[in-house]
Design an enzyme around this catalytic site. Structure first.
Site: not given
Ligand code: HEM
Length: 291
Positions: A15, A282
Site C-alpha cells: 500500500h 507494519y
Molecule cells: C499477514 C497478512 C498481512 C501482512 C504481512 C501485511 C503487511 C503490510 C505491510 C508491511 C504494510 C505497510 C505498513 C506500513 O509501512 O505502515 C501494510 C499496509 C496495509 N495493509 Fe496489510 N498486511 C497483511 C494483511 C492485511 C489485511 C488482512 C488487510 C485488510 C483487511 C490489510 C490492509 C492494509 C492496508 C489498508 C495498508 C495500508 C496502511 C496505511 O495506509 O498506512 N493488510 N500491510
C-alpha cells in the site's frame, strides 16, 4: 513484499501509494451496548484516514488490476488523547489464513515473472489454496475511494460494560458502491483515484456507515479465508464523515503508522493469527521507511 514489488526507500512495503484525508466519527446508540470503548461513547471522534492502492509500487496506476484491493486505514483520535486504528481493505475475505502461507504466496508471486514457464509457482500455489483465486475474485476498481466498501477481514472481540464478549468483523459501507469495468479502469489516468477524492471533498463530505458483522456460536474467528454467512446480523456502529483533504498528504503519510492491533479498552484481538503477524510487519515497514 520487497521481492515482489521491489524495495522503494521511504515508502510502505505494501500500500505504498495513498492519500490522506480527515473527518470525524459519531457512534450510533447501539454501539455502546456492544463495546465499552471510548470510540463508541457518542461524542464526535476526529479521524485521520489514508486510502491506498495495493502493492509496494509507489507509482502504480490507480486503475491497474494489481492496485486491488484498495485500502482504508483509519486512526481515531479518542477523547482521552489516545488513538485506536482500523486497517481494512476491499477484499471480502483474505486469500490465506496464516503468516506462513502469506509469506509463501508472496514468494510464489516473486518467482512468477511474466516470462515464467507454466504452470507458474503462483498458479501452483493458487491451485493448492482455492481461497486465493476466490478472494481476488471479490475485488474490482471503484470509480472513487468514496464509492467502495471495505472489510476488516480479521475478527476482533468487543467487550461491553458488563464484561460480555462478542466477536465481530468490520464492514465500512459507503452511500453507494460503484465499480468500473476492467477495460475502463485500465484507461483511467494513473492518479485518478488519488486526485478525485480531494476534488470531491471540495463539493461535500463522503460518508460511510461503520458496521459490525456479529459472529454466531461456532463461527471461526481464527480463519480470515472463511467469511461468516451472509445471514449473520450486521449492526450499525455509527457514521464516518470525511470532509477534508490534507494539503501535504505525501509528507503527512510518512509519519503515519496504522496498526491493526492498536486498540483501546473494549476492543480486543481475536485468536486470528494474522493480526499479530500484521502488527510485526507494519512496525518493521515503518521503521525501514523512517530510518
Ligand atoms: C499477514 C497478512 C498481512 C501482512 C504481512 C501485511 C503487511 C503490510 C505491510 C508491511 C504494510 C505497510 C505498513 C506500513 O509501512 O505502515 C501494510 C499496509 C496495509 N495493509 Fe496489510 N498486511 C497483511 C494483511 C492485511 C489485511 C488482512 C488487510 C485488510 C483487511 C490489510 C490492509 C492494509 C492496508 C489498508 C495498508 C495500508 C496502511 C496505511 O495506509 O498506512 N493488510 N500491510
Amino acid at each position: 513484499m520487497n521481492k515482489v514489488f521491489g524495495a522503494h526507500p521511504g515508502f510502505r512495503a505494501n500500500h505504498a501509494k495513498g492519500v490522506v484525508v480527515e473527518g470525524s466519527f459519531k457512534a450510533s446508540s447501539e454501539a455502546a451496548g456492544l463495546s465499552r470503548a471510548l470510540l463508541f461513547n457518542g461524542s464526535p471522534i476526529p479521524v485521520t484516514v489514508r486510502f491506498s492502492d495495493s502493492t509496494g509500487i509507489p507509482n502504480i496506476p490507480d486503475g491497474s488490476a494489481d492496485a486491488n484491493p484498495h485500502g482504508m486505514a483509519i486512526k481515531f483520535h479518542l477523547p482521552d488523547g489516545s488513538e485506536t486504528d482500523m486497517v481494512i481493505n476491499s477484499l471480502k475475505f483474505f486469500p490465506v489464513a496464516t503468516g506462513e502461507d502469506f509469506r509463501d504466496l508472496l514468494l510464489a508471486l516473486a518467482a512468477s515473472p511474466p516470462d515464467a514457464s507454466k504452470p507458474t509457482k503462483f498458479e501452483q500455489f493458487a491451485a493448492g489454496h482455492p481461497s486465493v483465486p476466490a478472494a481476488f475474485a471479490t475485488v474490482g476498481t471503484p470509480d472513487s475511494f468514496a464509492n467502495e466498501e471495505y472489510y476488516g477481514v480479521n475478527a476482533f472481540v468487543f467487550v461491553n460494560k458488563s464484561g460480555e464478549r462478542q466477536a465481530v468483523r468490520y464492514q465500512m459501507m459507503p452511500e453507494r458502491v460503484a465499480h468500473l469495468a476492467a477495460a475502463d479502469a485500465a484507461k483511467q489516468p494513473p492518479n485518478f483515484l488519488m486526485d478525485e477524492l480531494p476534488e470531491r471533498l471540495k463539493r461535500g463530505p463522503a460518508m460511510f456507515h461503520l458496521m459490525a458483522q456479529i459472529a454466531a456460536a461456532g463461527d471461526s474467528t481464527k480463519d480470515p479465508t472463511i467469511p461468516w454467512p451472509n445471514d449473520r446480523k450486521v449492526m450499525d456502529l455509527g457514521v464516518l464523515t470525511i470532509d477534508k483533504a490534507v494539503p501535504n498528504s505525501a509528507e503527512v503519510e510518512k509519519k503515519l503508522l496504522f496498526m491493526p492491533g492498536q486498540l483501546t479498552d473494549g476492543i480486543e484481538e481475536s485468536d486470528d493469527p494474522l493480526i499479530d503477524v500484521r502488527n510485526g510487519a507494519y512496525a518493521l515497514s515503518f521503521s525501514r521507511r523512517n530510518p
